[in-house]
Scaffold this active site. Structure first.
Site, PDB file in Angstrom:
ATOM      1  N   HIS A 268       0.271   2.507   1.231  1.00 11.40           N
ATOM      2  CA  HIS A 268       0.164   3.245   2.491  1.00 11.40           C
ATOM      3  C   HIS A 268      -1.307   3.401   2.900  1.00 11.40           C
ATOM      4  O   HIS A 268      -1.742   2.775   3.840  1.00 11.40           O
ATOM      5  CB  HIS A 268       0.871   4.606   2.444  1.00 11.40           C
ATOM      6  CG  HIS A 268       2.311   4.518   2.072  1.00 11.40           C
ATOM      7  ND1 HIS A 268       3.198   3.712   2.751  1.00 11.40           N
ATOM      8  CD2 HIS A 268       3.028   5.117   1.070  1.00 11.40           C
ATOM      9  CE1 HIS A 268       4.396   3.828   2.195  1.00 11.40           C
ATOM     10  NE2 HIS A 268       4.326   4.653   1.182  1.00 11.40           N
ATOM     11  N   ASP A 319       9.531  -0.704   0.964  1.00 14.24           N
ATOM     12  CA  ASP A 319       9.521   0.706   0.570  1.00 14.24           C
ATOM     13  C   ASP A 319      10.921   1.304   0.506  1.00 14.24           C
ATOM     14  O   ASP A 319      11.664   1.059  -0.436  1.00 14.24           O
ATOM     15  CB  ASP A 319       8.607   1.475   1.529  1.00 14.24           C
ATOM     16  CG  ASP A 319       8.234   2.863   1.014  1.00 14.24           C
ATOM     17  OD1 ASP A 319       8.779   3.288  -0.021  1.00 14.24           O
ATOM     18  OD2 ASP A 319       7.395   3.522   1.644  1.00 14.24           O
TER      19      ASP A 319
END
Length: 458
Positions: A268, A319
């Site tokens: 991220h 994810d």
């Protein structure tokens, strides 16, 4: 035969014509020859790409996709989504973990991922007690990878605290609880599984869930060269909490106190100041970007344009698996930047100005580095991982090779992946996975069981 003749293949240097590919019984490429003569009796394909690397996955969350899209009484965020995920995670069994992971891997393979990094933090039983084999759930994910042909990097997760300052874990986090010795023990237990299709690294969950001291201890205890991944700076609230606790932003804190190098993947890294962007680029670490999940959770947008200008390395992951398509991930990586900068064609360099080709090749390089496996290109000695595109589809029919990736990534929603070779094994043919029916049946049964024991999805 372990060979394929390709009219147009994307090699590390770009598109080449009349490429002969050969691989051995172990699944490694042994011959990549451009401008070759077409041998008799060898299968042929029009357009071939290297298979993509998915550098960030929580496989069990595939079962949650689309079930958390109801507004609450107050503003919804990552944190409200996380509470729902906890309730789901409290009930799942090792058998269900394996069934869900296999379904996910089938879907990822069908859409063009041939490698996946599993950030695996469901280590304990629902009561918080260790399984008789502490690596039980990680072994289940490995079994799903073997059954479907997916190449894996298993990353057992260090998860000791509920927040900065060593806050005690909440009851709903008891399944995640591990210390450094636990993770090193799980990694050692997985050692016999390592090979061409599977690597083992480790992952401190975040600076919320692991202290700097634990991160250092884990990094030094893991065998040299093994990949290390960490969630970092995903949410503004995390940045604010980090500053309140340490006086430093999360990436700043990590960079100043831990030796971050090329074996690290910072997942991220959404909320950065300019000094942090520069520090990640200088370190050689990979930024692990997951645009569909980051959008779904309202995380924000990574400063991609500045990072590319500094020579930073990045890859993509799915994810939480609201999407299993690298096309969608890369499309929204670029489109998010276009919306922020209010311009077109953001992801490119002076050396590669074709956005589609740049995104695919850059994500391959970063993903291969993050996976710690011999993948990411059609090159002798690397794994035989490739995608055969459907040259008869209207989007590709007769298209010039220079336009293939633009068509593939930025035109329509049909899946143009026809066949997939992974580790020298044809796992997708004609758009279907070879084990698709059996895998889907086990997934359906797992979901029936979970719905019967949980309010999620009812």
């Amino acid at each position: 035969m372990r060979a394929l003749f390709v009219r147009h293949a994307l090699l590390p240097e770009g598109w080449r014509r009349d490429v002969l590919l050969e691989w051995d019984a172990y699944g490694d490429l042994t011959r990549v020859e451009a401008e070759a003569a077409a041998p008799l009796g060898v299968a042929r394909a029009d357009y071939v790409l290297p298979g993509m690397v998915n550098l960030h996955s929580h496989a069990f969350q595939r079962a949650l996709g689309g079930l958390t899209e109801r507004a609450g009484e107050g503003p919804d965020s990552f944190w409200t989504w996380r509470d729902l995920m906890y309730r789901f995670a409290a009930r799942i069994t090792p058998e269900q973990i394996e069934a869900i992971a296999a379904q996910l891997f089938v879907e990822c393979l069908r859409h063009g991922y041939t490698s996946l990094c599993e950030f695996h933090y469901l280590q304990r039983g629902p009561d918080g007690q260790a399984y008789a084999r502490p690596a039980e759930t990680a072994e289940r994910v490995a079994a799903a990878g073997h059954a479907t042909g997916m190449g894996l990097t298993l990353l057992p997760v260090l998860y000791s605290h509920a927040g900065f300052g060593e806050q005690p874990l909440r009851p709903e986090q008891r399944r995640f609880r591990t210390n450094v010795d636990d993770i090193l023990g799980i990694a050692e237990a997985l050692q016999p599984l390592r090979g061409g299709q599977l690597e083992v690294g480790a992952a401190p969950h975040s600076l919320r869930a692991a202290t700097i001291g634990q991160v250092r201890e884990l990094a030094s205890g893991l065998p040299a060269g093994r990949p290390l991944h960490i969630h970092i700076a995903e949410q503004q609230a995390e940045v604010e909490q980090s500053i309140a606790f340490s006086g430093r932003r999360p990436v700043q804190n990590l960079m100043e106190q831990v030796e971050v190098d090329a074996r690290w993947c910072l997942v991220h890294a959404t909320h950065l100041d300019d000094a942090e962007v520069q520090a990640i680029a200088r370190s050689g670490a990979v930024a692990g970007l997951c645009p569909t999940t980051e959008a779904n959770l309202g995380d924000g947008l990574f400063p991609l344009q500045r990072f590319i200008a500094l020579g930073g390395r990045f890859g993509i992951g799915s994810d939480s698996h609201v999407s299993q398509s690298p096309v969608e991930e890369l499309r929204w990586l670029e489109y998010g930047q276009r919306l922020v900068h209010q311009r077109r064609n953001v992801a490119f360099t002076n050396e590669q100005r074709d956005v589609g080709q740049y995104l695919w090749q850059a994500a391959l390089r970063g993903g291969a580095q993050a996976a710690g496996r011999k993948v990411g290109a059609l090159r002798e000695g690397l794994r035989a991982d490739l995608l055969v595109l459907d040259g008869s589809h209207p989007n590709l029919d007769g298209v010039a090779e220079a336009d293939v990736l633009g068509r593939f990534l930025f035109c329509g929603n049909d899946n143009l992946v026809r066949d997939v070779l992974c580790g020298g094994r044809w796992v997708v043919q004609g758009g279907r996975h070879v084990a698709q029916d059996a895998v889907t049946q086990r997934y359906r049964q797992a979901m029936i069981e979970l719905r019967d024991s949980s309010e999620v999805g009812q």
